[in-house]
Design a protein around this motif. Structure first.
Motif, PDB file in Angstrom:
ATOM      1  N   SER A 261       0.728  -1.306  -0.033  1.00 23.84           N
ATOM      2  CA  SER A 261       0.177   0.053   0.042  1.00 23.84           C
ATOM      3  C   SER A 261       0.859   1.194   0.179  1.00 23.84           C
ATOM      4  O   SER A 261       0.725   2.301  -0.877  1.00 23.84           O
ATOM      5  N   LEU A 262       1.773   1.380   0.984  1.00 24.04           N
ATOM      6  CA  LEU A 262       2.929   2.321   0.822  1.00 24.04           C
ATOM      7  C   LEU A 262       3.405   2.615  -0.589  1.00 24.04           C
ATOM      8  O   LEU A 262       3.789   3.726  -0.911  1.00 24.04           O
ATOM      9  N   GLY A 263       3.971   1.343  -1.171  1.00 22.33           N
ATOM     10  CA  GLY A 263       4.565   1.491  -2.343  1.00 22.33           C
ATOM     11  C   GLY A 263       3.547   1.963  -3.316  1.00 22.33           C
ATOM     12  O   GLY A 263       3.838   2.860  -4.404  1.00 22.33           O
ATOM     13  N   ALA A 264       2.159   1.421  -3.500  1.00 26.34           N
ATOM     14  CA  ALA A 264       1.227   2.006  -4.321  1.00 26.34           C
ATOM     15  C   ALA A 264       1.127   3.390  -4.134  1.00 26.34           C
ATOM     16  O   ALA A 264       1.119   4.241  -5.108  1.00 26.34           O
ATOM     17  N   ALA A 265       1.080   4.013  -3.102  1.00 25.87           N
ATOM     18  CA  ALA A 265       0.790   5.312  -2.709  1.00 25.87           C
ATOM     19  C   ALA A 265       1.847   6.084  -3.286  1.00 25.87           C
ATOM     20  O   ALA A 265       1.567   7.298  -4.080  1.00 25.87           O
ATOM     21  N   PHE A 266       3.087   5.678  -2.947  1.00 24.07           N
ATOM     22  CA  PHE A 266       4.289   6.540  -3.526  1.00 24.07           C
ATOM     23  C   PHE A 266       4.353   6.561  -4.927  1.00 24.07           C
ATOM     24  O   PHE A 266       4.502   7.747  -5.540  1.00 24.07           O
ATOM     25  N   PHE A 267       4.110   5.542  -5.658  1.00 19.69           N
ATOM     26  CA  PHE A 267       3.828   5.595  -7.225  1.00 19.69           C
ATOM     27  C   PHE A 267       2.965   6.454  -7.674  1.00 19.69           C
ATOM     28  O   PHE A 267       3.154   7.109  -8.559  1.00 19.69           O
ATOM     29  N   MET A 268       1.751   6.437  -7.036  1.00 14.51           N
ATOM     30  CA  MET A 268       0.648   7.376  -7.423  1.00 14.51           C
ATOM     31  C   MET A 268       1.002   8.830  -7.326  1.00 14.51           C
ATOM     32  O   MET A 268       0.669   9.638  -8.155  1.00 14.51           O
ATOM     33  N   ILE A 269       1.809   9.017  -6.236  1.00 11.73           N
ATOM     34  CA  ILE A 269       2.353  10.490  -5.972  1.00 11.73           C
ATOM     35  C   ILE A 269       3.336  10.989  -7.267  1.00 11.73           C
ATOM     36  O   ILE A 269       3.028  11.963  -7.605  1.00 11.73           O
ATOM     37  N   ILE A 270       4.030  10.026  -7.305  1.00 11.38           N
ATOM     38  CA  ILE A 270       5.297  10.454  -8.221  1.00 11.38           C
ATOM     39  C   ILE A 270       4.510  10.367  -9.897  1.00 11.38           C
ATOM     40  O   ILE A 270       4.722  11.318 -10.492  1.00 11.38           O
ATOM     41  N   LEU A 271       3.680   9.552 -10.091  1.00 20.27           N
ATOM     42  CA  LEU A 271       3.013   9.416 -11.216  1.00 20.27           C
ATOM     43  C   LEU A 271       2.208  10.782 -11.604  1.00 20.27           C
ATOM     44  O   LEU A 271       1.952  11.493 -12.505  1.00 20.27           O
ATOM     45  N   SER A 272       1.419  11.201 -10.382  1.00 27.48           N
ATOM     46  CA  SER A 272       0.645  12.591 -10.522  1.00 27.48           C
ATOM     47  C   SER A 272       1.473  13.659 -10.784  1.00 27.48           C
ATOM     48  O   SER A 272       0.951  14.524 -11.419  1.00 27.48           O
ATOM     49  N   PHE A 273       2.503  13.593 -10.083  1.00 27.37           N
ATOM     50  CA  PHE A 273       3.564  14.782 -10.390  1.00 27.37           C
ATOM     51  C   PHE A 273       3.982  14.951 -11.870  1.00 27.37           C
ATOM     52  O   PHE A 273       3.936  15.995 -12.288  1.00 27.37           O
ATOM     53  N   PHE A 274       4.436  13.837 -12.365  1.00 26.22           N
ATOM     54  CA  PHE A 274       4.790  13.879 -13.910  1.00 26.22           C
ATOM     55  C   PHE A 274       3.818  14.325 -14.721  1.00 26.22           C
ATOM     56  O   PHE A 274       3.767  14.898 -15.701  1.00 26.22           O
ATOM     57  N   VAL A 275       2.638  13.867 -14.413  1.00 21.34           N
ATOM     58  CA  VAL A 275       1.411  14.118 -15.202  1.00 21.34           C
ATOM     59  C   VAL A 275       0.992  15.718 -15.182  1.00 21.34           C
ATOM     60  O   VAL A 275       0.642  16.057 -16.152  1.00 21.34           O
ATOM     61  N   SER A 276       1.161  16.185 -14.070  1.00 26.65           N
ATOM     62  CA  SER A 276       0.654  17.602 -13.828  1.00 26.65           C
ATOM     63  C   SER A 276       1.879  18.292 -14.524  1.00 26.65           C
ATOM     64  O   SER A 276       1.649  19.499 -15.132  1.00 26.65           O
TER      65      SER A 276
END
Length: 116
Positions: free
Chosen positions: A13-28
């Motif tokens: 869950s922590l890994g998935a959350a970290f991945f989502m944060i990084i992904l949203s940064f690159f998309v923005s």
């Protein structure tokens, strides 16, 4: 065994959350770059409220023929550039591409000389 499953799920869950944060940064960042657009691109402005455009066929003192249609020139008509800057010395001649605005009497009040 249950405890190991819970720890593994937390790590996942922590890994998935970290991945989502990084992904949203690159998309923005990608959207921000796309909205900004290229910085050195020249902007082509179009004259406001144009009622017609075409090539000048003939120019007389108080009338002009554009694409085989005759229009009267208002006594104080303006000549402007395609970027909407005032021109005073520019002479109108056959072959020029123009856009124009008409008044209520259907006389030309503003002519924009367009770039070829």
């Amino acid at each position: 065994m249950n405890h190991k499953k819970t720890v593994s799920m937390r790590k996942f869950s922590l890994g998935a959350a970290f991945f989502m944060i990084i992904l949203s940064f690159f998309v923005s960042v990608a959207f921000a770059i796309e909205k900004e657009g290229p910085k050195n691109e020249s902007v082509v402005r179009h004259p406001p409220e144009i009622h017609g455009s075409g090539k000048i066929d003939r120019v007389d003192k108080d009338q002009i023929v554009v694409d085989d249609k005759m229009f009267l020139l208002s006594s104080g008509y303006e000549k402007r550039t395609a970027d909407d800057e005032a021109l005073s010395q520019e002479k109108l001649s056959a072959g020029m591409k123009i856009a124009f605005r008409l008044d209520a009497k259907r006389q030309i009040v503003t002519i924009w000389i367009l770039k070829e």
